[in-house]
Write a protein that holds these residues in place. Structure first.
Motif, mmCIF file in Angstrom:
data_model
loop_
_atom_site.group_PDB
_atom_site.id
_atom_site.type_symbol
_atom_site.label_atom_id
_atom_site.label_comp_id
_atom_site.label_asym_id
_atom_site.label_seq_id
_atom_site.Cartn_x
_atom_site.Cartn_y
_atom_site.Cartn_z
ATOM 1 N N ARG A 138 0.832 -1.205 0.000
ATOM 2 C CA ARG A 138 0.000 0.000 0.000
ATOM 3 C C ARG A 138 0.871 1.261 0.000
ATOM 4 N NH1 ARG A 138 -4.846 1.560 2.456
ATOM 5 N NH2 ARG A 138 -5.656 -0.468 1.790
ATOM 6 N N LEU A 139 1.888 1.285 0.850
ATOM 7 C CA LEU A 139 2.742 2.466 0.942
ATOM 8 C C LEU A 139 3.444 2.726 -0.383
ATOM 9 C CD1 LEU A 139 4.073 4.739 2.542
ATOM 10 C CD2 LEU A 139 5.746 3.082 3.373
ATOM 11 N N ARG A 140 3.970 1.673 -1.006
ATOM 12 C CA ARG A 140 4.668 1.857 -2.280
ATOM 13 C C ARG A 140 3.705 2.280 -3.384
ATOM 14 N NH1 ARG A 140 9.255 -2.981 -2.200
ATOM 15 N NH2 ARG A 140 10.769 -1.726 -1.026
ATOM 16 N N GLY A 141 2.509 1.704 -3.376
ATOM 17 C CA GLY A 141 1.543 2.056 -4.400
ATOM 18 C C GLY A 141 1.082 3.498 -4.289
ATOM 19 N N LYS A 142 0.731 3.924 -3.078
ATOM 20 C CA LYS A 142 0.244 5.292 -2.879
ATOM 21 C C LYS A 142 1.399 6.295 -2.847
ATOM 22 C CE LYS A 142 -3.364 6.260 -0.602
ATOM 23 N NZ LYS A 142 -4.406 6.531 0.403
ATOM 24 N N GLY A 143 2.565 5.840 -2.397
ATOM 25 C CA GLY A 143 3.696 6.744 -2.271
ATOM 26 C C GLY A 143 4.157 7.327 -3.583
ATOM 27 N N ALA A 144 4.003 6.574 -4.672
ATOM 28 C CA ALA A 144 4.444 7.058 -5.974
ATOM 29 C C ALA A 144 3.577 8.191 -6.491
ATOM 30 C CB ALA A 144 4.439 5.903 -6.972
ATOM 31 N N TYR A 145 2.375 8.351 -5.927
ATOM 32 C CA TYR A 145 1.430 9.352 -6.407
ATOM 33 C C TYR A 145 0.952 10.298 -5.300
ATOM 34 C CZ TYR A 145 1.256 6.386 -10.525
ATOM 35 O OH TYR A 145 1.599 5.660 -11.636
ATOM 36 N N SER A 146 1.729 10.406 -4.224
ATOM 37 C CA SER A 146 1.317 11.274 -3.125
ATOM 38 C C SER A 146 2.524 11.688 -2.306
ATOM 39 C CB SER A 146 0.306 10.550 -2.222
ATOM 40 O OG SER A 146 0.955 9.595 -1.411
ATOM 41 N N THR A 147 2.278 12.564 -1.338
ATOM 42 C CA THR A 147 3.355 12.999 -0.435
ATOM 43 C C THR A 147 3.389 12.172 0.848
ATOM 44 O OG1 THR A 147 1.879 14.688 0.481
ATOM 45 C CG2 THR A 147 3.370 15.370 -1.291
ATOM 46 N N ILE A 148 2.713 11.034 0.872
ATOM 47 C CA ILE A 148 2.705 10.192 2.069
ATOM 48 C C ILE A 148 4.121 9.836 2.539
ATOM 49 C CG2 ILE A 148 2.155 7.855 2.870
ATOM 50 C CD1 ILE A 148 -0.579 8.147 1.611
ATOM 51 N N PRO A 149 5.072 9.475 1.642
ATOM 52 C CA PRO A 149 6.417 9.141 2.141
ATOM 53 C C PRO A 149 7.060 10.241 2.968
ATOM 54 C CG PRO A 149 6.182 8.377 -0.105
ATOM 55 C CD PRO A 149 4.961 9.212 0.191
ATOM 56 N N ALA A 150 6.708 11.502 2.687
ATOM 57 C CA ALA A 150 7.303 12.614 3.439
ATOM 58 C C ALA A 150 6.907 12.608 4.900
ATOM 59 C CB ALA A 150 6.917 13.948 2.804
ATOM 60 N N ARG A 151 5.860 11.860 5.272
ATOM 61 C CA ARG A 151 5.464 11.782 6.670
ATOM 62 C C ARG A 151 6.457 10.961 7.491
ATOM 63 N NH1 ARG A 151 0.448 14.032 7.508
ATOM 64 N NH2 ARG A 151 1.331 14.187 9.592
ATOM 65 N N LEU A 152 7.428 10.351 6.829
ATOM 66 C CA LEU A 152 8.524 9.680 7.536
ATOM 67 C C LEU A 152 9.641 10.661 7.903
ATOM 68 C CD1 LEU A 152 8.651 6.492 5.315
ATOM 69 C CD2 LEU A 152 8.263 6.463 7.788
ATOM 70 N N LEU A 153 9.531 11.892 7.447
ATOM 71 C CA LEU A 153 10.517 12.921 7.727
ATOM 72 C C LEU A 153 10.016 13.868 8.808
ATOM 73 C CD1 LEU A 153 11.486 13.914 4.064
ATOM 74 C CD2 LEU A 153 12.884 12.581 5.667
ATOM 75 N N PRO A 154 10.932 14.584 9.466
ATOM 76 C CA PRO A 154 10.498 15.668 10.357
ATOM 77 C C PRO A 154 9.729 16.713 9.557
ATOM 78 C CG PRO A 154 12.832 15.163 10.653
ATOM 79 C CD PRO A 154 12.395 14.436 9.427
ATOM 80 N N GLU A 155 9.109 17.654 10.241
ATOM 81 C CA GLU A 155 8.305 18.670 9.563
ATOM 82 C C GLU A 155 9.125 19.465 8.559
ATOM 83 O OE1 GLU A 155 5.576 22.632 10.573
ATOM 84 O OE2 GLU A 155 6.512 21.480 12.200
ATOM 85 N N VAL A 156 10.397 19.710 8.878
ATOM 86 C CA VAL A 156 11.287 20.491 8.024
ATOM 87 C C VAL A 156 12.386 19.575 7.498
ATOM 88 C CG1 VAL A 156 12.943 22.392 7.998
ATOM 89 C CG2 VAL A 156 10.784 22.638 9.235
ATOM 90 N N PHE A 157 12.683 19.686 6.182
ATOM 91 C CA PHE A 157 13.639 18.756 5.572
ATOM 92 C C PHE A 157 14.281 19.409 4.352
ATOM 93 C CE2 PHE A 157 9.223 17.865 4.379
ATOM 94 C CZ PHE A 157 9.245 18.177 3.019
ATOM 95 N N THR A 158 15.352 18.803 3.859
ATOM 96 C CA THR A 158 16.003 19.266 2.641
ATOM 97 C C THR A 158 15.434 18.504 1.441
ATOM 98 O OG1 THR A 158 17.779 17.627 2.674
ATOM 99 C CG2 THR A 158 18.131 19.652 3.954
ATOM 100 N N MET A 159 15.682 19.018 0.247
ATOM 101 C CA MET A 159 15.221 18.346 -0.959
ATOM 102 C C MET A 159 15.906 16.985 -1.105
ATOM 103 S SD MET A 159 13.099 18.705 -3.512
ATOM 104 C CE MET A 159 12.819 20.458 -3.808
ATOM 105 N N SER A 160 17.166 16.902 -0.725
ATOM 106 C CA SER A 160 17.885 15.620 -0.804
ATOM 107 C C SER A 160 17.276 14.595 0.140
ATOM 108 C CB SER A 160 19.365 15.823 -0.477
ATOM 109 O OG SER A 160 19.991 16.625 -1.458
ATOM 110 N N GLU A 161 16.875 15.038 1.333
ATOM 111 C CA GLU A 161 16.233 14.121 2.273
ATOM 112 C C GLU A 161 14.888 13.635 1.741
ATOM 113 O OE1 GLU A 161 18.115 15.882 6.459
ATOM 114 O OE2 GLU A 161 16.230 16.679 5.669
#
Length: 222
Positions: A138-161
């Protein structure tokens, strides 16, 4: 037989709590404190409390706070797993969820959590391996078309992260120029004004970003 006389199934929620650990996407497991499978690492979960849980999501919030010390994190219903075979005690229904938490945020757990790579979680009790596999898909399927993966990052992040987290979730390398162009075209981020971060690879302090909305869905693959 009257309807009231039918046996009622066990009803629980189980949570595939995902985070980053040592550069890998991992699932957080908690040793079971009761039979069956006493002492065996399993998904974080628990019974629905009909006297205090207004719905299944309320149960997820209560369990995450009590067992992992977490509040306000992203979670989404994954599916229902139900059969007479999944729990040795009786007929059982589990409403399964997956949740995402930034690395380093798992410090308030009531009991130590064990982090295992999600693709190599090993043998788990009940049907938890099946639930973990479904959550990753589910994560891989939705992650390719949404910002859901970014919820694994802190609120503030770099483009490389941000690119690195997409690569980790999707299990593939992404072209840096194409990734940045797509992110800019989709207008997903806003610059954090007045803040920059010095990184080892960059000669100059790096621009910091945050998501414009908690979760955005788009019509093309990232």
């Amino acid at each position: 037989m009257a309807e009231a006389e039918f046996a009622r199934p066990i009803v629980t929620v189980d949570i595939v709590l995902l985070t980053l650990h040592e550069g890998r996407l991992c699932v957080a497991l908690l040793e079971r404190s009761a039979q069956p499978f006493l002492g065996v690492p399993a998904l974080i979960g628990g019974y629905l409390h009909t006297d205090e849980d207004a719905d299944a999501e309320a149960a997820v919030r209560r369990i995450l706070k009590a067992k992992a010390g977490l509040e306000g994190i992203f979670f989404e219903q994954l599916g229902t797993f139900a059969s007479a075979r999944r729990d040795p005690r009786d007929w059982s229904v589990s409403i399964a969820y997956f949740a995402l938490v930034p690395q380093g945020a798992l410090k308030g757990a009531a009991n130590p959590l064990e982090l295992r790579p999600v693709e190599a979680a090993g043998e788990l009790p009940f049907d938890h391996q099946e639930i973990v596999t479904a959550a990753l898909a589910r994560l891989r399927g939705k992650g390719a078309y949404s910002t859901i993966p970014a919820r694994l990052l802190p609120e503030v992040f770099t483009m490389s992260e941000l690119q690195a987290i997409y690569e980790t979730v999707m299990g593939e390398r992404l072209d840096q120029s194409a990734f940045r162009r797509k992110v800019n075209d989709l207008d997903l981020l806003e610059v954090v004004e007045g803040e920059k971060r010095q990184t080892e690879r960059a000669r100059r302090p790096t621009t910091l970003y945050r998501l414009k909305t908690p979760v955005a869905v788009f019509d093309r693959r990232i």
